[in-house]
Every structure is written in structure tokens, then in C-alpha cells.
Design a protein around this motif. Structure first.
Motif, short mmCIF file in Angstrom:
data_model
loop_
_atom_site.label_atom_id
_atom_site.label_comp_id
_atom_site.label_asym_id
_atom_site.label_seq_id
_atom_site.Cartn_x
_atom_site.Cartn_y
_atom_site.Cartn_z
N ILE A 24 2.48 3.84 9.20
CA ILE A 24 3.63 3.88 10.11
C ILE A 24 3.21 3.53 11.53
N ILE A 25 2.09 4.08 11.98
CA ILE A 25 1.60 3.80 13.34
C ILE A 25 1.27 2.33 13.51
N LEU B 59 -0.99 11.53 2.84
CA LEU B 59 -0.08 11.74 3.96
C LEU B 59 -0.63 11.10 5.24
N ILE B 60 -1.91 11.28 5.49
CA ILE B 60 -2.52 10.70 6.68
C ILE B 60 -2.52 9.18 6.60
N LEU B 61 -2.77 8.63 5.40
CA LEU B 61 -2.74 7.18 5.25
C LEU B 61 -1.34 6.63 5.47
N ILE B 62 -0.32 7.33 5.01
CA ILE B 62 1.06 6.91 5.27
C ILE B 62 1.36 6.95 6.77
N ILE C 205 0.84 -1.21 0.00
CA ILE C 205 0.00 0.00 0.00
C ILE C 205 0.87 1.25 0.00
N TRP C 206 1.94 1.23 0.80
CA TRP C 206 2.88 2.36 0.86
C TRP C 206 3.43 2.69 -0.53
N TYR C 207 3.88 1.66 -1.27
CA TYR C 207 4.46 1.88 -2.59
C TYR C 207 3.41 2.33 -3.61
#
Length: 97
Positions: free
Chosen positions: A85-86, A78-81, A19-21
Motif C-alpha cells: 500500500i505504501i 499484514l506488514i507486506l500488504i 502479490i496482493w492477491y
């Protein structure tokens, strides 16, 4: 049982990385389109752009529902990234791999 849990956590990490990529690819592609480097009218660019949006829109929709309208700025990626991370930090600290 512990091995199964570790395997599931590793699979979750792979999904979060994927998902990040995909988010990163969409953000970079949006910059390239906005700066005129990629032409949105080309069929391959349009197909990739629509595919990325279809993949990420279900994840962005709940985030956008509580964000205020900021005009042309979209903070949902940005919020999804940050959420990714969290989640990774929580999994790493609570389920040692």
C-alpha cells in the motif's frame, strides 16, 4: 520518455496487485486449513499450499527477521500488504498516471 515511465509504473502496479492477491489467497487458505475446512493431507491442497509458500517466503523472510517471536501469530503478511500500500501511494503521488 514519459510514456516509458508510465508504462513501467503500470507494470509495477500489476506486479504489486498480483502479490496482493497471492497473499490474500494464502491467508484465506491458512484459515480454511486451520478451521478444518480444507484437509492438508489432500494432494491438491498440499500442492497449492506449498506453491503459495514458495512464492511468498522470499518476501516474508526479511520481515520475519526483525519481528519478535509472537508464538503462532504471523504478522509478515499484514506488514507486506502495508508495504505494498505504501509503495502504491508513493508511486501514485510522485508519478501521476
Amino acid at each position: 520518455m514519459e510514456n516509458i515511465l508510465q508504462s513501467l509504473i503500470q507494470i509495477i502496479f500489476i506486479i504489486l496487485d498480483l502479490i496482493w492477491y497471492i497473499i490474500l489467497a494464502q491467508v484465506i487458505m491458512s484459515w480454511l486449513i486451520n478451521f478444518g475446512i480444507l484437509n492438508y493431507n489432500q494432494p491438491i491442497v498440499l500442492q497449492i499450499w506449498n506453491s503459495l509458500n514458495r512464492l511468498l517466503e522470499p518476501l516474508y523472510r526479511p520481515i520475519r527477521s526483525f519481528l519478535p517471536n509472537l508464538g503462532g501469530i504471523d504478522f509478515a503478511p499484514l506488514i507486506l500488504i502495508l508495504i505494498i500500500i505504501i509503495v502504491r501511494i508513493i508511486l501514485q503521488n510522485n508519478f501521476l498516471i
